[in-house]
Scaffold this motif. Structure first.
Motif, PDB file in Angstrom:
ATOM      1  N   LEU A  24       0.836  -1.198   0.000  1.00  0.00           N
ATOM      2  CA  LEU A  24       0.000   0.000   0.000  1.00  0.00           C
ATOM      3  C   LEU A  24       0.873   1.251   0.000  1.00  0.00           C
ATOM      4  O   LEU A  24       0.602   2.200  -0.749  1.00  0.00           O
ATOM      5  CB  LEU A  24      -0.919   0.005   1.211  1.00  0.00           C
ATOM      6  CG  LEU A  24      -1.820   1.250   1.338  1.00  0.00           C
ATOM      7  CD1 LEU A  24      -2.774   1.348   0.145  1.00  0.00           C
ATOM      8  CD2 LEU A  24      -2.609   1.225   2.651  1.00  0.00           C
ATOM      9  N   ALA A  25       1.923   1.256   0.810  1.00  0.00           N
ATOM     10  CA  ALA A  25       2.803   2.422   0.846  1.00  0.00           C
ATOM     11  C   ALA A  25       3.435   2.670  -0.518  1.00  0.00           C
ATOM     12  O   ALA A  25       3.592   3.822  -0.942  1.00  0.00           O
ATOM     13  CB  ALA A  25       3.875   2.225   1.908  1.00  0.00           C
ATOM     14  N   GLU A  26       3.793   1.595  -1.219  1.00  0.00           N
ATOM     15  CA  GLU A  26       4.428   1.735  -2.525  1.00  0.00           C
ATOM     16  C   GLU A  26       3.455   2.139  -3.623  1.00  0.00           C
ATOM     17  O   GLU A  26       3.872   2.556  -4.695  1.00  0.00           O
ATOM     18  CB  GLU A  26       5.118   0.424  -2.902  1.00  0.00           C
ATOM     19  CG  GLU A  26       6.342   0.111  -2.050  1.00  0.00           C
ATOM     20  CD  GLU A  26       7.097  -1.111  -2.542  1.00  0.00           C
ATOM     21  OE1 GLU A  26       6.505  -1.904  -3.312  1.00  0.00           O
ATOM     22  OE2 GLU A  26       8.265  -1.269  -2.164  1.00  0.00           O
ATOM     23  N   SER A  27       2.161   2.021  -3.354  1.00  0.00           N
ATOM     24  CA  SER A  27       1.165   2.353  -4.377  1.00  0.00           C
ATOM     25  C   SER A  27       1.076   3.851  -4.655  1.00  0.00           C
ATOM     26  O   SER A  27       0.501   4.263  -5.660  1.00  0.00           O
ATOM     27  CB  SER A  27      -0.209   1.837  -3.946  1.00  0.00           C
ATOM     28  OG  SER A  27      -0.729   2.618  -2.872  1.00  0.00           O
ATOM     29  N   ARG A  28       1.591   4.656  -3.731  1.00  0.00           N
ATOM     30  CA  ARG A  28       1.570   6.114  -3.862  1.00  0.00           C
ATOM     31  C   ARG A  28       0.147   6.660  -3.954  1.00  0.00           C
ATOM     32  O   ARG A  28      -0.096   7.704  -4.568  1.00  0.00           O
ATOM     33  CB  ARG A  28       2.402   6.564  -5.068  1.00  0.00           C
ATOM     34  CG  ARG A  28       3.854   6.150  -5.002  1.00  0.00           C
ATOM     35  CD  ARG A  28       4.630   6.593  -6.229  1.00  0.00           C
ATOM     36  NE  ARG A  28       4.753   8.040  -6.282  1.00  0.00           N
ATOM     37  CZ  ARG A  28       5.334   8.698  -7.284  1.00  0.00           C
ATOM     38  NH1 ARG A  28       5.794   8.022  -8.339  1.00  0.00           N
ATOM     39  NH2 ARG A  28       5.419  10.009  -7.270  1.00  0.00           N
ATOM     40  N   THR A  29      -0.785   5.962  -3.351  1.00  0.00           N
ATOM     41  CA  THR A  29      -2.180   6.404  -3.378  1.00  0.00           C
ATOM     42  C   THR A  29      -2.642   6.957  -2.047  1.00  0.00           C
ATOM     43  O   THR A  29      -3.778   7.405  -1.928  1.00  0.00           O
ATOM     44  CB  THR A  29      -3.105   5.225  -3.760  1.00  0.00           C
ATOM     45  OG1 THR A  29      -2.996   4.183  -2.769  1.00  0.00           O
ATOM     46  CG2 THR A  29      -2.750   4.676  -5.130  1.00  0.00           C
ATOM     47  N   VAL A  30      -1.766   6.933  -1.030  1.00  0.00           N
ATOM     48  CA  VAL A  30      -2.203   7.298   0.326  1.00  0.00           C
ATOM     49  C   VAL A  30      -1.524   8.584   0.774  1.00  0.00           C
ATOM     50  O   VAL A  30      -0.488   8.987   0.245  1.00  0.00           O
ATOM     51  CB  VAL A  30      -1.912   6.175   1.332  1.00  0.00           C
ATOM     52  CG1 VAL A  30      -2.714   4.927   0.976  1.00  0.00           C
ATOM     53  CG2 VAL A  30      -0.428   5.853   1.377  1.00  0.00           C
ATOM     54  N   SER A  31      -2.123   9.200   1.761  1.00  0.00           N
ATOM     55  CA  SER A  31      -1.561  10.393   2.371  1.00  0.00           C
ATOM     56  C   SER A  31      -1.129  10.047   3.790  1.00  0.00           C
ATOM     57  O   SER A  31      -1.914   9.510   4.575  1.00  0.00           O
ATOM     58  CB  SER A  31      -2.609  11.505   2.400  1.00  0.00           C
ATOM     59  OG  SER A  31      -2.088  12.684   2.987  1.00  0.00           O
ATOM     60  N   GLY A  32       0.117  10.324   4.126  1.00  0.00           N
ATOM     61  CA  GLY A  32       0.606  10.008   5.460  1.00  0.00           C
ATOM     62  C   GLY A  32       1.401   8.724   5.485  1.00  0.00           C
ATOM     63  O   GLY A  32       1.878   8.228   4.459  1.00  0.00           O
ATOM     64  N   LYS A  33       1.505   8.131   6.674  1.00  0.00           N
ATOM     65  CA  LYS A  33       2.347   6.951   6.878  1.00  0.00           C
ATOM     66  C   LYS A  33       1.512   5.710   7.150  1.00  0.00           C
ATOM     67  O   LYS A  33       0.517   5.759   7.884  1.00  0.00           O
ATOM     68  CB  LYS A  33       3.306   7.184   8.042  1.00  0.00           C
ATOM     69  CG  LYS A  33       4.326   6.062   8.223  1.00  0.00           C
ATOM     70  CD  LYS A  33       5.411   6.446   9.204  1.00  0.00           C
ATOM     71  CE  LYS A  33       6.496   5.359   9.268  1.00  0.00           C
ATOM     72  NZ  LYS A  33       7.583   5.708  10.189  1.00  0.00           N
ATOM     73  N   VAL A  34       1.930   4.598   6.575  1.00  0.00           N
ATOM     74  CA  VAL A  34       1.304   3.305   6.843  1.00  0.00           C
ATOM     75  C   VAL A  34       1.932   2.733   8.111  1.00  0.00           C
ATOM     76  O   VAL A  34       3.157   2.624   8.208  1.00  0.00           O
ATOM     77  CB  VAL A  34       1.488   2.338   5.666  1.00  0.00           C
ATOM     78  CG1 VAL A  34       0.881   0.979   5.997  1.00  0.00           C
ATOM     79  CG2 VAL A  34       0.845   2.913   4.397  1.00  0.00           C
ATOM     80  N   VAL A  35       1.090   2.375   9.066  1.00  0.00           N
ATOM     81  CA  VAL A  35       1.541   1.934  10.384  1.00  0.00           C
ATOM     82  C   VAL A  35       1.266   0.439  10.550  1.00  0.00           C
ATOM     83  O   VAL A  35       0.247  -0.075  10.086  1.00  0.00           O
ATOM     84  CB  VAL A  35       0.846   2.735  11.500  1.00  0.00           C
ATOM     85  CG1 VAL A  35       1.189   2.196  12.880  1.00  0.00           C
ATOM     86  CG2 VAL A  35       1.238   4.203  11.397  1.00  0.00           C
ATOM     87  N   ILE A  36       2.196  -0.244  11.221  1.00  0.00           N
ATOM     88  CA  ILE A  36       2.056  -1.669  11.538  1.00  0.00           C
ATOM     89  C   ILE A  36       1.892  -1.810  13.039  1.00  0.00           C
ATOM     90  O   ILE A  36       2.645  -1.209  13.818  1.00  0.00           O
ATOM     91  CB  ILE A  36       3.292  -2.464  11.052  1.00  0.00           C
ATOM     92  CG1 ILE A  36       3.376  -2.412   9.521  1.00  0.00           C
ATOM     93  CG2 ILE A  36       3.256  -3.896  11.550  1.00  0.00           C
ATOM     94  CD1 ILE A  36       4.692  -2.968   8.976  1.00  0.00           C
ATOM     95  N   VAL A  37       0.895  -2.569  13.451  1.00  0.00           N
ATOM     96  CA  VAL A  37       0.610  -2.766  14.871  1.00  0.00           C
ATOM     97  C   VAL A  37       0.708  -4.254  15.184  1.00  0.00           C
ATOM     98  O   VAL A  37       0.757  -5.085  14.282  1.00  0.00           O
ATOM     99  CB  VAL A  37      -0.788  -2.205  15.226  1.00  0.00           C
ATOM    100  CG1 VAL A  37      -0.823  -0.696  15.039  1.00  0.00           C
ATOM    101  CG2 VAL A  37      -1.871  -2.863  14.382  1.00  0.00           C
ATOM    102  N   PRO A  38       0.731  -4.641  16.489  1.00  0.00           N
ATOM    103  CA  PRO A  38       0.867  -6.078  16.822  1.00  0.00           C
ATOM    104  C   PRO A  38      -0.219  -6.937  16.198  1.00  0.00           C
ATOM    105  O   PRO A  38      -1.346  -6.477  15.988  1.00  0.00           O
ATOM    106  CB  PRO A  38       0.777  -6.065  18.345  1.00  0.00           C
ATOM    107  CG  PRO A  38       1.227  -4.728  18.757  1.00  0.00           C
ATOM    108  CD  PRO A  38       0.740  -3.795  17.685  1.00  0.00           C
TER     109      PRO A  38
END
Length: 340
Positions: free
Chosen positions: A326-340
């Motif tokens: 998703l981060a590489e898709s360049r379609t989002v605004s902001g940061k992609v976060v990973i949670v437990p």
């Protein structure tokens, strides 16, 4: 204790990442064991999976540039009162894990009113933005700056810090993100046609701008340099333009650095810097003090509501591959976060 880790085994697509479960020993002298509460996807991981990050470790390794977590155990020489408290740390690799060990000296306290995901979003991004704005460019109140990729993790934080400091911000992004940029206080410009983009910026600031923050690099650095007024500063902090090119990972950085260095000798009163997060690391104590001071400032602004972390999406650790895609898709605004 066991830890679950996401491993980059080599130059693979995100679907080729591996999950590893291993025993985690007790923390050593000066270390803590941290339970990951949030980590994330930065541009570094996008380069690393291609083998394109300037000084990445040899494959295989666990990615994860920064992490927010709760201390569950301390090693000899570490204050036991840290157990149960939440901290942020910038570590370059190792964050994509359920538990990890790191030096206690790298921990920065997270205010109680700031969520783990919010703190994670401004960890490396917030320090990068703060240092580029206030340490590298040193733009004064009332100045005008240009932020390329202003919808990204670093860019959106930089916009907010600059607006809080009384600056006018011109931010580039695709049109779908323009409303977000307006909400953050920036003047949006579409970057899909670079020639038109630079022309529009010159129309908005006909006398030139005080600083340009450029993560793209490559040939267009010349255009960013041309936007500056006398006394202005170009801050280059990436080589996104060469992300997909084959070849030596260090060459694009060295080319950019050499070009910027030469520009500083031109008699036009302008400056050019190549920002490196890890500059000064060989003086580790002072590096840690500076990082902690700057991240503390950013987290304080988050706690006060001055800076609103732009969280694009949250994924569980097991879906880290989807998070990177998703981060590489360049379609989002902001940061992609990973949670437990």
């Amino acid at each position: 204790m066991q830890t679950n880790e996401i491993v980059m085994p080599g130059k693979v697509e995100p679907s080729g990442f591996e999950v590893r479960v291993r025993d985690l020993p007790a923390p050593a002298q000066g270390q803590v064991t941290l339970r990951m509460d949030a980590t994330g996807v930065s541009f570094a991981e996008q380069q690393m999976r291609r083998g394109k990050y300037y000084d990445q470790p040899a494959f295989p390794f666990v990615p994860g540039y920064d992490v927010v977590g709760t201390v569950t155990a301390v090693g000899p020489g570490v204050d036991p009162a840290l157990v149960g408290r939440r901290f942020a740390a910038v570590i370059k690799t190792g964050g994509w894990a359920s538990h990890l060990q790191l030096d206690a000296a790298d921990l920065v306290p997270v205010p109680d009113q700031v969520s783990a995901a919010a703190a994670e979003t401004v960890a490396v991004n917030g320090v990068t933005a703060w240092q580029m704005l206030h340490r590298s460019a040193r733009v004064r109140r009332g100045g005008t700056i240009v932020v390329l990729g202003a919808n990204g993790g670093v860019g959106s934080t930089l916009v907010q810090l600059a607006r809080h400091a009384g600056m006018t911000v011109i931010g580039t992004a695709s049109e779908r993100h323009h409303e977000t940029l307006r909400r953050l206080g920036a003047i949006p410009v579409d970057y899909r046609d670079p020639e038109k983009m630079y022309r529009q910026i010159r129309e908005l600031a006909p006398d030139g701008v005080d600083a340009v923050f450029d993560h793209v690099g490559g040939p267009a650095l010349v255009d960013s340099w041309a936007l500056l007024r006398r006394g202005g500063t170009l801050v280059s902090y990436g080589t996104a333009a060469t992300k997909d090119e084959e070849g030596n990972a260090q060459l694009p950085v060295l080319k950019s650095y050499g070009r910027l260095l030469l520009w500083n000798y031109l008699p036009n009163g302008k400056r050019a810097n190549f920002y490196s997060f890890w500059a000064g690391l060989r003086f580790r104590a002072s590096f840690r003090r500076r990082l902690a001071a700057d991240l503390t400032q950013v987290l304080k602004l988050v706690a006060e509501g001055v800076v609103t972390p732009q969280i694009a999406a949250e994924f569980p650790l097991a879906n880290a591959a989807a998070a990177l895609s998703l981060a590489e898709s360049r379609t989002v605004s902001g940061k992609v976060v990973i949670v437990p």
